[in-house]
Design an enzyme around this catalytic site. Structure first.
Site, short mmCIF file in Angstrom:
data_model
loop_
_atom_site.label_atom_id
_atom_site.label_comp_id
_atom_site.label_asym_id
_atom_site.label_seq_id
_atom_site.Cartn_x
_atom_site.Cartn_y
_atom_site.Cartn_z
N LYS A 53 0.84 -1.20 0.00
CA LYS A 53 0.00 0.00 0.00
C LYS A 53 0.88 1.25 0.00
CE LYS A 53 -3.85 -2.41 2.10
NZ LYS A 53 -4.63 -2.74 3.30
N GLN A 97 -4.62 -1.35 9.39
CA GLN A 97 -4.51 -2.68 8.79
C GLN A 97 -5.13 -3.74 9.72
OE1 GLN A 97 -3.28 -3.38 5.65
NE2 GLN A 97 -4.03 -5.44 6.05
N ASP A 120 -10.92 2.97 3.73
CA ASP A 120 -11.23 1.55 3.55
C ASP A 120 -12.73 1.33 3.37
OD1 ASP A 120 -9.14 -0.25 3.37
OD2 ASP A 120 -8.74 -0.28 5.52
#
Ligand code: NAD
Length: 280
Positions: A53, A97, A120
């Protein structure tokens, strides 16, 4: 039947290039798009995802800030960091995460992120916005599925769409997005009585079941489009999906491979959400 392999790597490359151009335009206006990436503990798989990422951010000209917290971090500490990032006007997006260590309640953490910085798309406000057709961040993997279809010129409207899986990050949002594109959508799950009977109706079959090579040719209608969300590492170190590619592909009109299908799209859509976060 000859089938089209949907090239997720190439399509993700196109999207990242579009993001790079947009990030540059913002930079010229004095805006540096910034993503805060938070990782708790040192799970190797999470480490790989986080590194990928950050690398994508670099390639797209998006600044990434790293917060690497030790495995034993308590919930309060993590919530305090999120609060700080929520308040920081220089931070446009926040990514925590997952999975988090057992002592931390993931739901609480997701809900603590400012919905306007939730790149997200996991916050209930964004999940709700998707449900009611309002503006908001969409979970990256399902958003990537729609892009794969659209950019491969596969029509969704009026099509019989079957999604296997009802998770909050893949199955449910994928179903809602297909519905928003005017597909006729059925969601299957672990309690579906006769899975094969349903999947065989699908013009577009999205498989997010989390079981290696679970979908074989007898689940698929001749000429169907098959999107394989699964990622599994085999004993020989190679990757495979939830779909048994070799038996299914010859029956399809189009299919995503693993690797190189849905996988690269997830990060590309994260980049796209980071760009969108500037206007939130
Ligand atoms: P999950 O385990 O949360 O959900 C799996 C779903 O499959 C559940 O809703 C369950 O009801 C359903 N299911 C299980 N057994 C079934 C059966 N026998 N018949 C019908 N349905 C059944 O998984 P997830 O997080 O949604 O992920 C699914 C897959 O996608 C996994 O392989 C995961 O690794 C992969 N994944 C890939 C990406 C990507 O970037 N490509 C992102 C997220 C997840």
């Amino acid at each position: 039947m000859s089938y089209q392999i949907i090239d997720g790597k190439a399509i993700a490359g196109e999207i990242k290039e579009e993001c790079r151009v947009k990030a540059e335009e913002y930079r010229e206006k004095g805006i540096e798009i910034t993503l805060a990436v938070v990782q708790v503990g040192s799970d190797p798989a999470s480490g790989v995802y986080v590194r990928n990422k950050k690398r994508a951010c670099e390639a797209c000209g998006i600044r990434s800030l790293s917060y690497e917290l030790p495995e034993e971090t308590c919930e309060v500490e993590l919530l305090e960091l999120i609060e700080k990032l929520n308040r920081d006007e220089a931070v446009n997006g926040i990514l925590v995460q997952l999975p988090l260590p057992g002592q931390i309640d993931e739901k609480k953490v997701i809900q603590a992120i400012d919905a306007k910085k939730d790149v997200d798309g996991f916050h209930p406000m964004n999940a709700g916005a998707l449900c009611t057709g309002e503006r908001g961040f969409v979970s990256c993997t399902p958003a990537g599925i729609i892009q794969l279809l659209k950019r491969s010129r596969i029509a969704i409207a009026g099509k019989e769409c079957v999604v296997i899986g009802r998770s909050n990050i893949v199955g449910k949002p994928a179903a809602l997005l297909l519905l928003a594109e005017n597909g006729t959508v059925t969601v299957c799950h672990s309690r579906t009585a006769d899975l094969k009977e349903v999947t065989k109706r699908a013009d577009i079959l999205v498989v997010a079941v989390g079981k290696p090579k679970f979908i074989t040719a007898e689940y698929v209608k001749e000429g169907a489009v098959v999107i394989d969300v699964g990622i599994h590492r085999k004993e020989n170190g190679k990757l495979c999906g939830d779909v048994d590619f070799d038996s299914v592909a010859p029956k399809c009109s189009a299919i995503t491979p693993v690797p190189g299908g849905v996988g690269p799209m997830t990060i590309a859509m994260l980049m796209s959400n980071c760009i969108a976060s500037v206007d939130e």
